[in-house]
Design an enzyme around this catalytic site. Structure first.
Site, PDB file in Angstrom:
ATOM      1  N   PRO A  18       0.859  -1.199   0.000  1.00 30.74           N
ATOM      2  CA  PRO A  18       0.000   0.000   0.000  1.00 30.74           C
ATOM      3  C   PRO A  18       0.885   1.235   0.000  1.00 30.74           C
ATOM      4  O   PRO A  18       1.796   1.347   0.824  1.00 30.74           O
ATOM      5  CB  PRO A  18      -0.783  -0.128   1.317  1.00 30.74           C
ATOM      6  CG  PRO A  18       0.058  -1.003   2.188  1.00 30.74           C
ATOM      7  CD  PRO A  18       0.812  -1.920   1.280  1.00 30.74           C
ATOM      8  N   MET A  19       0.633   2.157  -0.930  1.00 28.02           N
ATOM      9  CA  MET A  19       1.466   3.359  -1.052  1.00 28.02           C
ATOM     10  C   MET A  19       0.584   4.571  -1.251  1.00 28.02           C
ATOM     11  O   MET A  19      -0.200   4.631  -2.203  1.00 28.02           O
ATOM     12  CB  MET A  19       2.461   3.207  -2.210  1.00 28.02           C
ATOM     13  CG  MET A  19       3.534   2.159  -1.955  1.00 28.02           C
ATOM     14  SD  MET A  19       4.603   1.847  -3.383  1.00 28.02           S
ATOM     15  CE  MET A  19       3.559   0.729  -4.332  1.00 28.02           C
ATOM     16  N   CYS A 101       3.427   3.647   9.048  1.00 28.53           N
ATOM     17  CA  CYS A 101       3.588   4.927   8.367  1.00 28.53           C
ATOM     18  C   CYS A 101       4.175   5.957   9.329  1.00 28.53           C
ATOM     19  O   CYS A 101       3.648   6.159  10.428  1.00 28.53           O
ATOM     20  CB  CYS A 101       2.251   5.410   7.831  1.00 28.53           C
ATOM     21  SG  CYS A 101       2.358   6.982   6.943  1.00 28.53           S
ATOM     22  N   LYS A 140       0.641  -4.509   9.392  1.00 27.53           N
ATOM     23  CA  LYS A 140       1.880  -4.117   8.732  1.00 27.53           C
ATOM     24  C   LYS A 140       2.617  -3.142   9.651  1.00 27.53           C
ATOM     25  O   LYS A 140       2.079  -2.098  10.013  1.00 27.53           O
ATOM     26  CB  LYS A 140       1.612  -3.457   7.374  1.00 27.53           C
ATOM     27  CG  LYS A 140       2.876  -3.157   6.577  1.00 27.53           C
ATOM     28  CD  LYS A 140       2.538  -2.637   5.183  1.00 27.53           C
ATOM     29  CE  LYS A 140       3.781  -2.553   4.299  1.00 27.53           C
ATOM     30  NZ  LYS A 140       4.740  -1.522   4.754  1.00 27.53           N
ATOM     31  N   HIS A 172       8.016  -4.246   7.546  1.00 26.81           N
ATOM     32  CA  HIS A 172       8.975  -3.398   6.837  1.00 26.81           C
ATOM     33  C   HIS A 172      10.264  -3.442   7.648  1.00 26.81           C
ATOM     34  O   HIS A 172      10.289  -2.994   8.796  1.00 26.81           O
ATOM     35  CB  HIS A 172       8.436  -1.977   6.728  1.00 26.81           C
ATOM     36  CG  HIS A 172       9.291  -1.073   5.908  1.00 26.81           C
ATOM     37  ND1 HIS A 172       8.785   0.013   5.234  1.00 26.81           N
ATOM     38  CD2 HIS A 172      10.621  -1.061   5.645  1.00 26.81           C
ATOM     39  CE1 HIS A 172       9.764   0.644   4.595  1.00 26.81           C
ATOM     40  NE2 HIS A 172      10.881   0.013   4.856  1.00 26.81           N
ATOM     41  N   ASN A 212       9.073  -6.816   3.793  1.00 28.21           N
ATOM     42  CA  ASN A 212       8.897  -5.633   2.957  1.00 28.21           C
ATOM     43  C   ASN A 212      10.062  -4.685   3.236  1.00 28.21           C
ATOM     44  O   ASN A 212      10.628  -4.692   4.310  1.00 28.21           O
ATOM     45  CB  ASN A 212       7.556  -4.975   3.293  1.00 28.21           C
ATOM     46  CG  ASN A 212       7.364  -3.602   2.678  1.00 28.21           C
ATOM     47  OD1 ASN A 212       7.121  -2.622   3.377  1.00 28.21           O
ATOM     48  ND2 ASN A 212       7.473  -3.499   1.374  1.00 28.21           N
ATOM     49  N   GLY A 214      12.778  -2.124   0.571  1.00 25.44           N
ATOM     50  CA  GLY A 214      13.991  -2.082  -0.226  1.00 25.44           C
ATOM     51  C   GLY A 214      14.219  -3.253  -1.156  1.00 25.44           C
ATOM     52  O   GLY A 214      15.317  -3.415  -1.690  1.00 25.44           O
ATOM     53  N   ARG A 235       8.065   0.404  -3.994  1.00 29.61           N
ATOM     54  CA  ARG A 235       8.474   1.308  -5.069  1.00 29.61           C
ATOM     55  C   ARG A 235       8.946   0.582  -6.318  1.00 29.61           C
ATOM     56  O   ARG A 235       8.708   1.047  -7.433  1.00 29.61           O
ATOM     57  CB  ARG A 235       9.570   2.250  -4.554  1.00 29.61           C
ATOM     58  CG  ARG A 235       9.024   3.370  -3.679  1.00 29.61           C
ATOM     59  CD  ARG A 235      10.128   4.154  -3.019  1.00 29.61           C
ATOM     60  NE  ARG A 235      10.769   3.382  -1.960  1.00 29.61           N
ATOM     61  CZ  ARG A 235      11.886   3.738  -1.345  1.00 29.61           C
ATOM     62  NH1 ARG A 235      12.501   4.850  -1.701  1.00 29.61           N
ATOM     63  NH2 ARG A 235      12.395   2.996  -0.381  1.00 29.61           N
TER      64      ARG A 235
END
Length: 337
Positions: A18-19, A101, A140, A172, A212, A214, A235
């Site tokens: 999700p971005m 986030c 997440k 992440h 998640n 990189g 990304r």
């Protein structure tokens, strides 16, 4: 081919992160045309927006997007439960809670990465959602924030939310520095610690753990799958979407829905034309196509044509067709990388 005797074991093998401002409904339809298997996620939506906002605009999605998850931002257990119920009623396949986030707006609202400091509250929110929905509830998170010790912080959060009923953990593999780094800097500056995520999986072997942060390509994803249950690309998937053409074959042993990016765009045209007929501006869809032909002859001309013409009032699908005509046929050599 990977067997599907237990489809749940493969449900999170590969996903697109999700971005914010990126993974909207148009982006997700585009990504789905490159992989039948990738699990897709919405941009984070706050519980307040879901409960009080324009639900059709915020939550609506195309049926082709399945499997698709709704990511929520919030900390109040009652609001999370209410928003999760709304998401399930809209047809989402999963509810994901954002505990990663690092933006100031998120921190001020007491959700996102700052909740790493309140694992009991996160667990309470997960339990509240699990009581009211039948679909999976996932979390997440980061490996820690600020001066937290990731060995302790991640373990406490993970065990708390799993005990509360969380079905999957998506980690992440960086800290988030809420004091001193901007959201953009938090995506790159804190060092990656994949081994910490591997240790979490080793310590909780029965819990699906997704990594998640990189991860640059499908080859890297395959390496991580030796240690964890799934990989989430962010990304790399958005900026070089052609990489998704390799997901089904490389990670699931199945053929991709389309062989080339030009085939993907041919399949995308009916959706675009339907959106234009509803009043959607062409640029709202084509802004997600910038990296579609990376390293292919004509890619720069493709981007320029869309940038100059796609934003014009009344721009139609022919603008995209003309841009595609400027691109050569060669597939990027690293498409399976």
């Amino acid at each position: 081919m990977i067997k599907q005797n237990d489809i749940s074991s493969l449900a999170h093998r590969f996903s697109v992160a999700p971005m914010m401002d990126w993974t909207d409904r148009h982006c997700r339809v585009f990504h789905r045309l490159m992989s039948r298997r990738a699990r897709l996620y919405t941009e984070m939506l706050t519980t307040g927006a879901v409960i009080h906002g324009d639900r059709a605009r915020l939550l609506g999605f195309d049926p082709s997007e399945h499997p698709v998850a709704l990511q929520l931002g919030g900390s109040d257990p009652h609001d999370l439960a209410t928003a999760a119920t709304i998401g399930e009623d809209f047809g989402y396949d999963e509810i994901n809670l954002n505990v990663g986030c690092p933006s100031d707006r998120v921190k001020d609202g007491r959700f996102g990465a700052c909740l790493m400091a309140e694992p009991a509250l996160v667990a309470e929110g997960v339990a509240a959602m699990k009581r009211v929905v039948k679909i999976p509830v996932t979390v997440k998170c980061r490996i820690g924030i600020d001066d937290q010790d990731p060995e302790i912080a991640l373990d406490v959060l993970a065990r708390g939310v799993v005990a509360a009923g969380a079905d999957v953990l998506i980690v992440h593999a960086r800290k988030a520095w809420l004091n001193g780094l901007s959201p953009k800097e938090n995506r790159d500056i804190p060092p990656l610690d994949y081994d910490r995520v591997y240790r979490l999986k080793a310590a909780m072997p029965a819990v699906p753990v997704i990594i998640n942060g990189g991860i640059a390509d499908i080859a890297e994803a395959k390496q991580h799958l030796a240690h964890v249950d799934g990989v989430m690309l962010g990304r790399a998937a958005y900026q070089d979407p052609w990489r998704l053409l390799a997901v089904d074959s490389e990670l699931f042993g199945e053929s991709a829905p389309h062989a080339t990016m030009k085939d993907v765009f041919a399949a995308m045209m009916p959706y675009i034309e339907a959106q234009l007929a509803k009043g959607t501006r062409l640029h709202a869809v084509t802004r997600h196509f910038v990296g579609a032909f990376h390293a292919v002859p004509g890619a720069r001309a493709f981007r320029r044509h869309l940038a100059e013409n796609g934003v014009r009032s009344g721009a139609g699908a022919d603008v995209l067709r003309d841009a595609i005509a400027l691109v050569g046929e060669r597939v990027p050599a690293s498409i399976a990388a």
